[in-house]
Design an enzyme around this catalytic site. Structure first.
Site, PDB file in Angstrom:
ATOM      1  N   GLN A 286       0.818  -1.204   0.000  1.00  0.00           N
ATOM      2  CA  GLN A 286       0.000   0.000   0.000  1.00  0.00           C
ATOM      3  C   GLN A 286       0.855   1.258   0.000  1.00  0.00           C
ATOM      4  OE1 GLN A 286      -3.336  -0.176  -0.549  1.00  0.00           O
ATOM      5  NE2 GLN A 286      -2.761  -2.323  -0.779  1.00  0.00           N
ATOM      6  N   HIS A 289       1.777   3.143  -3.336  1.00  0.00           N
ATOM      7  CA  HIS A 289       0.871   4.043  -4.038  1.00  0.00           C
ATOM      8  C   HIS A 289       1.427   5.462  -4.061  1.00  0.00           C
ATOM      9  CE1 HIS A 289      -2.614   1.670  -5.137  1.00  0.00           C
ATOM     10  NE2 HIS A 289      -2.553   1.044  -3.972  1.00  0.00           N
ATOM     11  N   GLU A 353      -8.662   1.821   5.790  1.00  0.00           N
ATOM     12  CA  GLU A 353      -9.221   1.440   4.492  1.00  0.00           C
ATOM     13  C   GLU A 353      -9.132  -0.080   4.314  1.00  0.00           C
ATOM     14  OE1 GLU A 353      -8.321   2.352  -0.239  1.00  0.00           O
ATOM     15  OE2 GLU A 353      -6.779   2.710   1.269  1.00  0.00           O
ATOM     16  N   HIS A 446     -51.829  19.915   7.196  1.00  0.00           N
ATOM     17  CA  HIS A 446     -51.608  18.475   7.168  1.00  0.00           C
ATOM     18  C   HIS A 446     -52.850  17.757   7.699  1.00  0.00           C
ATOM     19  CE1 HIS A 446     -47.440  19.485   6.464  1.00  0.00           C
ATOM     20  NE2 HIS A 446     -47.079  18.195   6.451  1.00  0.00           N
TER      21      HIS A 446
END
Length: 455
Positions: A286, A289, A353, A446
């Site tokens: 990771q 990246h 993540e 209403h």
């Protein structure tokens, strides 16, 4: 021996641990206003003033909303140094077909297998219409929840440092599974983006005919507002750099978005059964990246020393080793917890993540954890399987947002409506409850809308 990366080692029994952990969580939660000196200089050159990334994005989105395709072409020239004409922004059907015809057969077979894996998983979770019938006195009430696919979706595919056909698969196939008919793909005009044969071949294989050679904030704005030749979409999904993330946040409300993504991240929980070379590779995968984060949490102290040695060895021989080293040093940590319970608590605070539980018996640990985007169990389930082939989308919540958010899935491309039907007898039976609540709230119209229908 290769040099170890300078990754912080945090021991939770030390006084400095809370401060270091808070600093780590802050690093993984980008605020959108941090930019390098080179970035500040380039902003000054392009805009004539030292704007923050957020201000840059607001300027670009405003210009695209006002000037349309002219602004998109202008910013593509300024930011990407690519001169595009309105007629060359859209990738032609012939280019898509040629890329597919020239693609390696085994590559296309892989695309098909992954597509089928994703479709199988996403179909299984797809929301279906639901109906409930209820009696109300002598009357009948029929309640339904109706799901319909979004009409048109925009997908951002990155293309700066690498080509990402996997991102296309992990976004387009869930949308197609939900029944979305129109998909527009944007990718920057680079060799890794909309000029990449692998990406274009994958688009053709998936039946995607709209591909545009634009990226960055201007691409997000073009899809959100609509410009000449690019019809506006209902939702924008897919990852990108900081400017793409900030642009998606800026246009939210004009369109829906999937998330505001930060650096890719993984937390690896490992015990004495974990192999340190596996753990090291998981952290690096990771971090490469760039930016990317890798965090190890363990209560087995010898593992930290062993992982550091394997990180040094593996980083030295990997093509993107320098990028991964920088990511680990900037966003990584090796955490020694007191026990498994503290490990679970720390993991929930980070809300990663990706979470990889590298243990012989991972299920008991899994039961203790609430917050994670995607979870990988055991020693032989590296995150790369989720990134590429398993079936769940790899578009996941980052920066601690897994506390309340989930990964992209087919259901995110469905909109839902409730359908309510009271017959006359049911209307009369329920009228008093409506009238009473309306009176409490002072909404007399209403109440009147009900009482006018009574016998």
């Amino acid at each position: 021996m290769s040099e170890r990366p300078n990754i912080p080692v945090i021991r939770t029994n030390e006084d400095s641990a809370d401060e270091l952990l808070a600093e780590l969580r802050e690093k993984l939660s980008p605020r959108g206003d941090v930019v390098s000196p080179a970035g500040r200089q380039r902003t000054q050159e392009l805009f004539g003033e030292p704007l923050t990334p957020q201000q840059v994005v607001e300027r670009i989105c405003q210009d695209v909303n006002t000037d349309g395709l002219t602004a998109v072409v202008d910013y593509t020239q300024k930011l990407d140094q690519v001169d595009l004409r309105p007629e060359t922004i859209c990738v032609s059907p012939a280019e898509l077909a040629d890329a597919h015809a020239n693609a390696d057969t085994e590559y296309l077979e892989t695309i098909r297998r992954v597509r089928d894996n994703i479709r199988e998983f996403q179909s299984g979770m797809l929301n279906r219409d639901f109906e409930l019938k209820r009696t109300a006195g002598q009357g009948a009430v029929q309640l339904r929840q109706r799901y319909r696919p979004l009409r048109r979706v925009g997908i951002c595919v990155p293309g700066g440092a690498a080509a990402y056909p996997s991102t296309l698969l992990m976004t387009a196939v869930p949308a197609q599974t939900a029944g979305v008919k129109e998909i527009a793909v944007v990718a920057p005009p680079t060799a890794f983006g909309s000029y990449n044969g692998h990406l274009l071949a994958a688009c053709h294989e998936l039946g995607i005919t709209e591909v545009y050679r634009i990226g960055g904030a201007q691409a997000v704005a073009a899809m959100a507002y609509g410009v000449e030749g690019i019809e506006r979409v209902d939702k924008i999904v897919g990852p990108g750099n900081l400017f793409v993330a900030l642009a998606k946040r800026h246009v939210f409300g004009e369109v829906d978005i999937d998330s505001i993504a930060g650096p890719s991240e993984v937390v690896v929980i490992a015990d004495e059964t974990a192999r340190p070379e596996f753990v090291a590779s998981d952290l690096i995968s990771q971090a490469e990246h760039s930016p990317g984060s890798g965090v190890l949490i363990t209560w087995h102290e010898p593992l930290i020393e062993a992982v550091q040695d394997h990180l040094a060895t593996q980083l030295a021989r990997l093509e993107r080793g320098d990028l991964a080293r920088q990511g680990l040093e900037d966003f990584g940590a090796l955490i020694l917890a007191k026990d498994a319970a503290e490990t679970a608590r720390l993991t929930d605070e980070i809300a990663p993540e990706h979470l990889h539980i590298s243990m012989d018996e991972p299920e008991p640990m899994l039961d203790q954890i609430q917050n994670a985007g995607a979870i990988f169990l055991g020693h032989f389930t590296p995150v790369a399987f989720g990134d590429y082939v398993a079936g769940p989308s790899h578009v996941l919540p980052t920066g601690g947002t897994a506390r309340f958010a989930h990964g992209l899935c087919a259901n995110d491309f469905l909109k839902q409506s409730s359908v309510i039907h009271y017959d006359q007898a049911a209307c009369e039976h329920g009228a008093s409850d409506v009238e009473r609540l309306a009176a409490v709230e002072g909404l007399t119209a209403h109440s009147a809308s009900v009482s006018i229908r009574l016998k």
